[in-house]
Design an enzyme around this catalytic site. Structure first.
Site, short mmCIF file in Angstrom:
data_model
loop_
_atom_site.label_atom_id
_atom_site.label_comp_id
_atom_site.label_asym_id
_atom_site.label_seq_id
_atom_site.Cartn_x
_atom_site.Cartn_y
_atom_site.Cartn_z
N THR A 299 0.85 -1.20 0.00
CA THR A 299 0.00 0.00 0.00
C THR A 299 0.88 1.24 0.00
O THR A 299 2.08 1.16 0.25
CB THR A 299 -0.89 0.10 1.26
OG1 THR A 299 -0.06 0.45 2.38
CG2 THR A 299 -1.62 -1.20 1.53
N ASP A 300 0.28 2.37 -0.25
CA ASP A 300 0.97 3.62 0.03
C ASP A 300 0.66 3.99 1.48
O ASP A 300 -0.08 3.30 2.19
CB ASP A 300 0.59 4.70 -0.98
CG ASP A 300 1.63 5.82 -1.04
OD1 ASP A 300 2.46 5.91 -0.12
OD2 ASP A 300 1.61 6.62 -2.00
N TRP A 301 1.21 5.10 1.89
CA TRP A 301 1.22 5.56 3.28
C TRP A 301 -0.18 5.61 3.91
O TRP A 301 -1.02 6.40 3.49
CB TRP A 301 1.85 6.95 3.30
CG TRP A 301 2.18 7.53 4.63
CD1 TRP A 301 1.37 8.33 5.39
CD2 TRP A 301 3.40 7.37 5.34
NE1 TRP A 301 2.03 8.68 6.54
CE2 TRP A 301 3.28 8.11 6.53
CE3 TRP A 301 4.59 6.67 5.12
CZ2 TRP A 301 4.30 8.20 7.48
CZ3 TRP A 301 5.61 6.75 6.06
CH2 TRP A 301 5.46 7.49 7.22
N ALA A 302 -0.42 4.75 4.86
CA ALA A 302 -1.68 4.76 5.64
C ALA A 302 -2.93 4.63 4.78
O ALA A 302 -4.01 5.08 5.17
CB ALA A 302 -1.77 6.03 6.49
N ASP A 303 -2.79 4.04 3.63
CA ASP A 303 -3.95 4.03 2.73
C ASP A 303 -5.01 2.99 3.08
O ASP A 303 -6.13 3.06 2.55
CB ASP A 303 -3.51 3.90 1.28
CG ASP A 303 -3.16 5.27 0.73
OD1 ASP A 303 -3.93 6.21 0.98
OD2 ASP A 303 -2.09 5.43 0.09
#
Ligand code: BGC
Length: 761
Positions: A299-303
Site C-alpha cells: 500500500t501507500d502511506w496509511a492508505d
C-alpha cells in the site's frame, strides 16, 4: 470503469505465461518457511511500519525496547523511511539495518525488508549520488540516463544495507496542476514506459529471481491513474475511461511488470469512485491474474486507514484491512500502528480473510525476501568502491546537460558573449534546494543544508564568468512555506540593471512534495512575474530561467524575455550544466516531455482529440486549428539546426503480424556539433473510437558533428499502432495511418482488423 465487464474479462482471460519465470529453488524455500510459521508470524509479514516506531528519544538511534515490541512481539516484516525525516550517512543507515536484521533473525528467523524512497539517486544518503529528477531524465529522450541512474541508485542503496527502493515513479504527468508530475517521466505513456523500463532493469539487474548485492528490488508506483486527479490536487479522485486506463495509464506498469518488477505500490487515491486500494479488478485481476505476476503489492502511506477515515467505503480499521487484503494488497504500510497485525490475526480467525489469501500474501512477501537473498545474507559485507564516486557525479552532470531545455532564443541572445556583464536575479538563482526539488536528503528537499559544496546557478555563473556577474535576489522564498515568496529589492534590481548587458532571471518554484505541493493557481507567482516585468522594463535583454517541478503559466511575461530555458529539477550539477549551456561551452539538446500550457482553461496533452480544441481566433468550428500552447510536447532548441529528409518505410501496406521499418535522414545543418532527439509519431486517420491527433511511437537520441548526416531507423510493430476499444480490448483496425518524424510524413495502410486482450507478456 464498468466493473462487471472488467471482471468478465478477467474470468475469460487465457492463462498467461508468468511475468517473472518461476524458479523452483525459490519456491521450495518459500514453502519451507511458510510451513513453519504461526498465524501471528504470518500477519506480521504483511505489515510495514515507519522507522519512527523504533526510534529512541534522540531520534537517531533504535530503542531496544521498541525493537523488542515491534519485531519481537508483533513480528513486523518490513520497515520504511529514515529517522527524523533526515538523510543519514551510509554507515548510520547500515548499522541501523544490521540491528533490525539481527533482531528479526533471532526473534522470527525471517529477515526484515527495509525500503527507502530513493527517487533520483540515493537521495536519502548524505553522501549519495543524486541525479536529475525523472522529469529531467525524460527531457533527455536518452535511455542511457535512467539506466545509469538506476545502476548508481541500486549500488549506493545496497551499500547502505537497504535492498528495496520505492522507485521508479511512473504516474503519467498529464495534469500540470498535480504536484507530483516532476517525479515521473512526463505525460506520454510510451516515453514513460521506455524510461521506467530502463530504470527498473538497471535497479534490479538481469534476473529478478536472484538479485545480487549491487541491485535492489523496485516498487513501481503508484499503480495506477494517480496523476490525473479531477481537482489537480494530490490524493484526490480521478475519473478515467476504462480504455484510457488500459491503453495509457497501464502502459508503463505493464512494461515494468514484463521487465520483472518485483513489487508495486498502489495509488493513494481513487478511480471512478473506487479507492485503488480496494479495487480487486485492478489489483488481483489486471496484475496478478492476467499477468500471472507473483510479486508483491504494497500500500501507500496509511492508505488502508484511508478506506475508512477518508473514503468511507469501510466502517472501521478491521473492515478496511479485510477490504484491502481481499482486493489483493499483500503488505500494509500502516505506518505507525503495529495493532494492524492483531487485526489481521482476528480477521483470519473470523474467516473474513481466508487462509488461502493470507498464505498467498505471505508467500509473496517471502518470495521477495528469498529473491533478494536476504535469508542467506540478511546483511552483507562487500566493498562498494564506486560509492559516491566521481564516475556517478559525471553521469549526473551529463544528464543535467542533456535535460535542460532551450525554449526560446530570439535574436541569438544565447550563447552569452564573453565579456558581457551579467545581472543574475530571482528566488531560484542561489538555491540548491530549488535545483533538486523534493525527495532530496529530506522528504520535501533541503539540499542547501546537506551539500553546500555544489554550485547554485549563481555560483556556477560566477565561476564561468569571473568578475562579470552581479546578483540581486529581487524576490525571495519563505523557507518555511514553499508557496510564499516576497519582493525584496526591485529598486536595487533597477540600479544594477543599468550596469548590466543581460539579465538572467531565475524563477519557478521552491521544493515541495505530495499534498503540501497542492496549490490553487498554476500561474507563476505574482511576485515573480513582477520581478520579470521589472527586469524587462530596464530595457536590457532578459534570459528567463525556469526552475520548477511543473510548468507554471507564464503567458503574459514570456513575450518580455528574449530567451527562455526550462531547467526543471536538474539536481546538484544543474547550475554547472546551465552555466556551460548558457555560455555555449555545451549545446542544448533537451526537449519537453510535457505540454507547456499557456492558458489556465486549456490544459491539454499533445495526444488530444481534435474536438477537444477549438481555436477561438480562427472560428469556433475550425477543427484544423492547432492547440494554442506555450510550447508543445517535444519542443526544444539547439545552437545548431537539424534538417530531416528521406523518410522511408519498409512497406506501405501491412498486417497485424508485420514490423514496419521506418527510417529518416537527419543532417546537422549548423556550424557546431549537437545532439538531437528524433521522435516518431503516428496518427490513426479513421478509427472506431475517436483517435488521438498523434502518438509518440519511437525515439532515439543521436549526436551529429556540424554538417554530418545520420540515418535513424525504427522498428515499429503493427501492434504498436493499436488502441483499446470501449470493450477494453486492443484493436488494430484496417485503414490509413500517418507516420511522421521531424516534419516529414508518409502514409501506410493496415489491411486487416485484429482484436486481442491484454496481456501479451
Ligand atoms: C508517497 C509514496 C512514498 C511513501 C513512502 C507516500 O506518502 O505517496 O510515494 O513511497 O509515502 O514514503
Amino acid at each position: 470503469m464498468i466493473l462487471s465487464t472488467a471482471l468478465a474479462a478477467v474470468a475469460c482471460a487465457p492463462k498467461a505465461p508468468k511475468a517473472i519465470p518461476t524458479d523452483n529453488a525459490v519456491e521450495a524455500k518459500v514453502e519451507k518457511v511458510l510451513k513453519g510459521m504461526t498465524l501471528e508470524e504470518k500477519a506480521g509479514q504483511l505489515v510495514q511500519l515507519n522507522i519512527s516506531t523504533l526510534e529512541d528519544a534522540s531520534r537517531e538511534k533504535i530503542d531496544p525496547v521498541k525493537l523488542d515490541l515491534i519485531i519481537g512481539k508483533y513480528k513486523v516484516g518490513s520497515i520504511l523511511n529514515v529517522m527524523h525525516d533526515a538523510a543519514h550517512s551510509r554507515e548510520h543507515t547500515a548499522a541501523m539495518v544490521r540491528q533490525i536484521q539481527e533482531k528479526s533473525m533471532e526473534a522470527i528467523g525471517i529477515p526484515c525488508i527495509y525500503g527507502l524512497d530513493m527517487i533520483h539517486g540515493a537521495s536519502y544518503l548524505v553522501e549519495g549520488s543524486l541525479y536529475p529528477q525523472e522529469i529531467n531524465l525524460a527531457a533527455t529522450f536518452n535511455r542511457e540516463y535512467p539506466r545509469l541512474m538506476g545502476h548508481a541508485m541500486a549500488y549506493e542503496t545496497r551499500a547502505a544495507q537497504v535492498p528495496w527502493v520505492f522507485s521508479p515513479v511512473m504516474d503519467l504527468g498529464r495534469d500540470p496542476r498535480w504536484p507530483r508530475i516532476w517525479e515521473s517521466f512526463g505525460e506520454d505513456p510510451y516515453l514513460q514506459a521506455q524510461m521506467a523500463r530502463e530504470e527498473t532493469i538497471a535497479l534490479q539487474g538481469a534476473n529478478p529471481n536472484h538479485i545480487d548485492q549491487e541491485h535492489v528490488a523496485v516498487s513501481i508506483k503508484h499503480f495506477m491513474g494517480y496523476g490525473v486527479p479531477v481537482s489537480g490536487k494530490d490524493r484526490t479522485p480521478a475519473i478515467i475511461a476504462e480504455n484510457d486506463l488500459r491503453e495509457k495509464f497501464f502502459a508503463p506498469f505493464l512494461e515494468c511488470f514484463r521487465a520483472g518488477a518485483l513489487t508495486a505500490m498502489v495509488n493513494s487515491a481513487s478511480i471512478n469512485g473506487i479507492p485503488t486500494h480496494a479495487n480487486a479488478v485492478l489489483l488481483s485481476g489486471w496484475v496478478k491474474e492476467q499477468l500471472g505476476w507473483d510479486g508483491m503489492l504494497v500500500t501507500d502511506w496509511a492508505d488502508i486507514d484511508n478506506l475508512y477515515t477518508r473514503d468511507h467505503v469501510a466502517a472501521d480499521k478491521k473492515d478496511a484491512v479485510a477490504m484491502g487484503i481481499n482486493a489483493g494488497i499483500d503488505m500494509i504500510m500502516d505506518p505507525y500502528d503495529p495493532e494492524c497485525c492483531t487485526a489481521i490475526v482476528e480477521l483470519v480467525n473470523e474467516g473474513r480473510i481466508s487462509q488461502a489469501r493470507l498464505d498467498d500474501a505471505v508467500r509473496r512477501v517471502l518470495r521477495l525476501k528469498v529473491r533478494l537473498g536476504l535469508f542467506d545474507k540478511p546483511v552483507w559485507d562487500q566493498a562498494y568502491p564506486d560509492f559516491a564516486s566521481e564516475k556517478f557525479a559525471l553521469q549526473s552532470y551529463a544528464a543535467a546537460l542533456e535535460s535542460e531545455v532551450l525554449l526560446k532564443n530570439e535574436g541569438g541572445l544565447l550563447p552569452l558573449k564573453e565579456g558581457q556583464k551579467i545581472l543574475v536575479t530571482g528566488p531560484n538563482a542561489n538555491s540548491l534546494r530549488a535545483l533538486n526539488g523534493g525527495w532530496s536528503y529530506t522528504w520535501q528537499g533541503k539540499a542547501d543544508d546537506y551539500v553546500p559544496q555544489y554550485n547554485t546557478i549563481l555560483e556556477a555563473l560566477q565561476k564561468r564568468f569571473p568578475g562579470k556577474v552581479s546578483y540581486v535576489p529581487g524576490v525571495e522564498y519563505d523557507p518555511s512555506d514553499w508557496q510564499i515568496d516576497k519582493v525584496t529589492g526591485l529598486a536595487q534590481l533597477k540600479a544594477e540593471a543599468k550596469k548590466a548587458d543581460v539579465i538572467i532571471c531565475c524563477v519557478g518554484e521552491n521544493s515541495y512534495c505530495e499534498t503540501p505541493g497542492n496549490m490553487d493557481d498554476l500561474n507563476l507567482s505574482a511576485n515573480q512575474k513582477e520581478l520579470v516585468r521589472a527586469a524587462a522594463a530596464s530595457g536590457k535583454p532578459v534570459v528567463l530561467v525556469l526552475n520548477e517541478g511543473r510548468p507554471r503559466l507564464i503567458g503574459d511575461i514570456e513575450p518580455l524575455c528574449a530567451a527562455v530555458v526550462d531547467v526543471m529539477l536538474p539536481s546538484n550539477f544543474g547550475g554547472d550544466a546551465l552555466a556551460a549551456l548558457l555560455s555555449g561551452d555545451e549545446n542544448f539538446s533537451g526537449k519537453l516531455p510535457f505540454t507547456y500550457s499557456k492558458h489556465i482553461n486549456a490544459l491539454h496533452t499533445y495526444d488530444y482529440k481534435v474536438s477537444e480544441h477549438r481555436e477561438i481566433m480562427e472560428g469556433s468550428y475550425n477543427y484544423d486549428a492547432v492547440m494554442d500552447v506555450q510550447w508543445p510536447f517535444g519542443h526544444g532548441l539547439s545552437y545548431t539546426s537539424f534538417a530531416y529528409s528521406n523518410l522511408q518505410v519498409s512497406a506501405d501496406k501491412f498486417t497485424s503480424a508485420d514490423v514496419l521499418k521506418v527510417s529518416v535522414d537527419v543532417t546537422n545543418t549548423g556550424a557546431r556539433a549537437g545532439k538531437e532527439a528524433v521522435l516518431l509519431y503516428s496518427s490513426d486517420l479513421v478509427a472506431s473510437l475517436i483517435p488521438d491527433v498523434k502518438r509518440l511511437r519511437g525515439f532515439e537520441k543521436i549526436s551529429l558533428a556540424a554538417g554530418e548526416t545520420k540515418t535513424v531507423s525504427f522498428e515499429l510493430p503493427a501492434s504498436a499502432l493499436a488502441f483499446v476499444g470501449a470493450d477494453g480490448r486492443w484493436r488494430l483496425e484496417e485503414g490509413d495511418f500517418r507516420l511522421s518524424i521531424g516534419g516529414q510524413g508518409l502514409m501506410v495502410r493496415c489491411t486487416e482488423t485484429k482484436v486481442w486482450d491484454t496481456p501479451n507478456i
